[in-house]
Every structure is written in structure tokens, then in C-alpha cells.
Design a protein around this motif. Structure first.
Motif, PDB file in Angstrom:
ATOM      1  N   TYR A 119       5.916   6.266   4.320  1.00  0.00           N
ATOM      2  CA  TYR A 119       5.747   6.639   5.729  1.00  0.00           C
ATOM      3  C   TYR A 119       4.286   6.978   6.020  1.00  0.00           C
ATOM      4  CZ  TYR A 119       6.774   9.005  10.191  1.00  0.00           C
ATOM      5  OH  TYR A 119       6.826   9.378  11.497  1.00  0.00           O
ATOM      6  N   PHE A 120       3.712   7.829   5.188  1.00  0.00           N
ATOM      7  CA  PHE A 120       2.326   8.244   5.405  1.00  0.00           C
ATOM      8  C   PHE A 120       1.342   7.142   5.027  1.00  0.00           C
ATOM      9  CE2 PHE A 120       4.777  12.119   5.076  1.00  0.00           C
ATOM     10  CZ  PHE A 120       4.373  12.770   6.237  1.00  0.00           C
ATOM     11  N   LEU A 121       1.729   6.327   4.065  1.00  0.00           N
ATOM     12  CA  LEU A 121       0.905   5.178   3.717  1.00  0.00           C
ATOM     13  C   LEU A 121       0.779   4.227   4.906  1.00  0.00           C
ATOM     14  CD1 LEU A 121      -0.633   3.613   1.520  1.00  0.00           C
ATOM     15  CD2 LEU A 121       1.537   2.528   0.900  1.00  0.00           C
ATOM     16  N   LEU A 122       1.888   3.992   5.574  1.00  0.00           N
ATOM     17  CA  LEU A 122       1.875   3.111   6.749  1.00  0.00           C
ATOM     18  C   LEU A 122       1.080   3.739   7.898  1.00  0.00           C
ATOM     19  CD1 LEU A 122       5.575   1.951   6.530  1.00  0.00           C
ATOM     20  CD2 LEU A 122       3.585   0.435   6.386  1.00  0.00           C
ATOM     21  N   CYS A 123       1.206   5.056   8.051  1.00  0.00           N
ATOM     22  CA  CYS A 123       0.409   5.736   9.089  1.00  0.00           C
ATOM     23  C   CYS A 123      -1.089   5.571   8.823  1.00  0.00           C
ATOM     24  CB  CYS A 123       0.759   7.215   9.143  1.00  0.00           C
ATOM     25  SG  CYS A 123       2.375   7.584   9.854  1.00  0.00           S
ATOM     26  N   GLY A 124      -1.472   5.705   7.557  1.00  0.00           N
ATOM     27  CA  GLY A 124      -2.873   5.524   7.208  1.00  0.00           C
ATOM     28  C   GLY A 124      -3.343   4.110   7.448  1.00  0.00           C
TER      29      GLY A 124
ATOM     30  N   ASN B 237      -2.994  -5.715  16.541  1.00  0.00           N
ATOM     31  CA  ASN B 237      -1.743  -6.332  16.113  1.00  0.00           C
ATOM     32  C   ASN B 237      -1.264  -5.710  14.802  1.00  0.00           C
ATOM     33  OD1 ASN B 237      -1.004  -8.444  18.076  1.00  0.00           O
ATOM     34  ND2 ASN B 237      -2.967  -9.348  17.532  1.00  0.00           N
ATOM     35  N   GLU B 238      -2.189  -5.562  13.870  1.00  0.00           N
ATOM     36  CA  GLU B 238      -1.856  -4.933  12.593  1.00  0.00           C
ATOM     37  C   GLU B 238      -1.431  -3.482  12.798  1.00  0.00           C
ATOM     38  OE1 GLU B 238      -1.639  -4.214   8.369  1.00  0.00           O
ATOM     39  OE2 GLU B 238      -1.498  -6.012   9.622  1.00  0.00           O
ATOM     40  N   ALA B 239      -2.140  -2.764  13.662  1.00  0.00           N
ATOM     41  CA  ALA B 239      -1.812  -1.363  13.912  1.00  0.00           C
ATOM     42  C   ALA B 239      -0.402  -1.233  14.482  1.00  0.00           C
ATOM     43  CB  ALA B 239      -2.832  -0.753  14.874  1.00  0.00           C
ATOM     44  N   ALA B 240      -0.072  -2.076  15.449  1.00  0.00           N
ATOM     45  CA  ALA B 240       1.261  -2.015  16.048  1.00  0.00           C
ATOM     46  C   ALA B 240       2.337  -2.298  15.001  1.00  0.00           C
ATOM     47  CB  ALA B 240       1.359  -3.019  17.199  1.00  0.00           C
ATOM     48  N   ALA B 241       2.097  -3.296  14.161  1.00  0.00           N
ATOM     49  CA  ALA B 241       3.079  -3.649  13.138  1.00  0.00           C
ATOM     50  C   ALA B 241       3.300  -2.493  12.164  1.00  0.00           C
ATOM     51  CB  ALA B 241       2.631  -4.897  12.396  1.00  0.00           C
TER      52      ALA B 241
END
Length: 281
Positions: free
Chosen positions: A33-38, A50-54
Motif C-alpha cells: 500500500y505504502f509502496l504504491l503511494c510512494g 497516467n502512472e500516478a493515477a494507475a
């Protein structure tokens, strides 16, 4: 709120809940979860929306019941706005607001999207809700005051900008607010130092035009000529600067030069009616 810091408050708030969930994650693994937030934060900093939204969507999918998802959804709305997908941005922020109607970050983000869409009255309502919860919120005061000023609500504009003047007196935002307020309400002498400070830090054409207009209103023709010369050297094709130089030449009784500048301003896009108004006095 800048694009590079849009997730800062989110990551800070999520840090507190990370410890409580740490027991579910092996010591040698990062919480996805936090990895994806980072990853989303980095993508925003890199302008890869686009990457941020994904990655934001992935994070919410990993832990659909995580309390931080409201902030993720709010930030996703802003990412969509940066991509000019404004209808989707607004729908996302509306859903975040439905889930957390008192969250100031959501209200502020939605207000900015509404403002971008030209829905000023709705944006002002959201900014007002932010101010009701946080009376010294500088961002909300600036934008609500600006909306009020250009809609003729001077009492609200004066009240909001007074907060800026007291709490953030040296910022560019305060200078923008007060230069606009004073110049639009005939307080040209008070507007001048704010326009000068803006030009010193950000020499934009609108600040040169605003300062020239104030100086001409005060019949300070010498300083107006100097400001116009400097502005036209930087922005040689701006119609407003030609308009004000036409006004300067008119007041110096150089009527041929004044008409030539007015004609040039019209060719560059100035309203012919505005140009003709120079010679009605």
C-alpha cells in the motif's frame, strides 16, 4: 497546493496508521500500500500523471477499507485535473466529499477544479466551507477573495485579503490580491508598491500594465513612461501596454503618437471600443 507536494499530507497521515498495520507485513517486505503511494508521489513529481493515477487506483484496490483512501481519492481527482480530464476529476472529488464531507483537503481540491471549470460560485462555496473550518487558511482566503472581487462583492474581498495582509504580508499571493483590490477600487497609490514588488520578483506583462495604469491615474507621467518602456522592451506585442502608452501620449498632448499606439493596440487584439474611449475626454 503544488503538483509536487500533492501527496505530502497524505503520506504524513498514513505514516501514523502504518505502525498499527506493520504486524501484518513481514519485516523484510515493504507494505505494498505504502509502496504504491510512494510510486504515485514520484510519478506526480515527474509529471507522469497516467502512472500516478494507475498507482493510486492500485493502492486503493490493495486495501479498499484503508482510512487513507479518502485522501488518495482526493489526490486522484487532482491528478485527473492535471490531465485535463476535468469531468472525471470532479466526479472523483464529489465521491470523496460524499464519503468525508468535512475533510478540508477534499473541499479545497474540489474548489480548485470548479474554479478551473469556470464554476466560480460553486468554488466559492467550497472555499467558504474550508474557511468556516479553518479561518486562517491562506489559500482559501486568496481564492474566495479573488472570486468575490471580480464579482463585485467588495466586503468579502476586503475581509479575505485583510487576513492575507496580516498573516502573509510578504508573499506574492498577497501582493497579487492587494494590487488587484486597490487598483480596481481606485486606490492607485496603495496598489503601486504591490505592483512594484511583483515586477521585481515576477516581471509579467499584467503587472507592468497594472502599474502603468495606476501611475497614469495619478498623472505621474514620468514614472509611467519609464514603466511602459521597460515593459514594452520585454513584451513588445502586448496590446494593453500600447493602450496605456496611447493614454500617456494623449495626456502629453502627443495626439498623433497616441492614435498610432491605439491603432497598434487594436491590431494586437484590443477592443476597438476601448481604444476609441481614450479620445472621448
Amino acid at each position: 497546493m503544488t503538483r509536487h507536494t500533492v501527496l505530502l499530507s497524505l503520506l504524513l497521515s498514513l505514516f501514523l496508521s502504518a505502525a498499527a498495520q506493520r504486524s501484518d507485513v513481514p519485516d523484510d517486505e515493504e507494505d505494498p500500500y505504502f509502496l504504491l503511494c510512494g510510486q504515485a508521489d514520484k510519478a506526480i513529481a515527474d509529471g507522469d500523471y497516467n502512472e500516478a493515477a494507475a498507482r493510486l487506483i492500485d493502492a486503493m484496490s490493495v486495501k479498499p477499507d484503508h482510512p487513507g483512501n479518502i485522501l488518495l481519492m482526493s489526490n486522484l481527482g487532482m491528478v485527473y485535473s492535471y490531465m485535463d480530464r476535468d469531468s472525471l476529476a470532479l466526479a472523483t472529488l464529489d465521491e470523496a466529499h460524499r464519503r468525508a464531507p468535512a475533510m478540508r483537503t477534499v473541499l479545497s481540491n474540489r474548489a480548485h477544479v470548479l474554479l478551473k471549470l469556470g464554476r466560480d460560485a460553486e468554488a466559492a462555496r467550497d472555499f467558504s466551507a474550508v474557511i468556516e473550518a479553518d479561518s486562517v487558511n491562506i489559500d482559501a482566503r486568496f481564492y474566495r477573495g479573488t472570486i468575490a472581487l471580480y464579482n463585485g462583492d467588495l466586503a468579502t474581498a476586503e475581509s479575505d485579503f485583510d487576513v492575507l495582509r496580516r498573516l502573509d504580508p510578504k508573499s506574492a499571493g498577497t501582493a497579487q490580491a492587494l494590487s488587484s483590490l486597490y487598483s480596481l477600487t481606485g486606490r492607485d497609490r496603495e496598489a503601486i508598491p504591490y505592483f512594484r514588488s511583483l515586477i521585481a520578483t515576477e516581471p509579467s506583462v499584467e503587472y507592468y500594465a497594472g502599474l502603468a495604469g495606476c501611475l497614469l491615474a495619478l498623472q505621474n507621467l514620468y514614472d509611467a513612461a519609464s514603466v511602459l518602456a521597460e515593459g514594452m522592451e520585454k513584451f513588445p506585442d502586448d496590446p494593453e501596454l500600447y493602450y496605456y502608452r496611447a493614454m500617456l501620449n494623449r495626456d502629453r498632448y502627443r495626439l498623433d503618437d497616441a492614435h498610432a499606439d491605439a491603432d497598434r493596440a487594436v491590431k494586437l487584439g484590443l477592443s476597438p471600443k476601448k481604444a476609441r474611449g481614450l479620445f472621448k475626454k
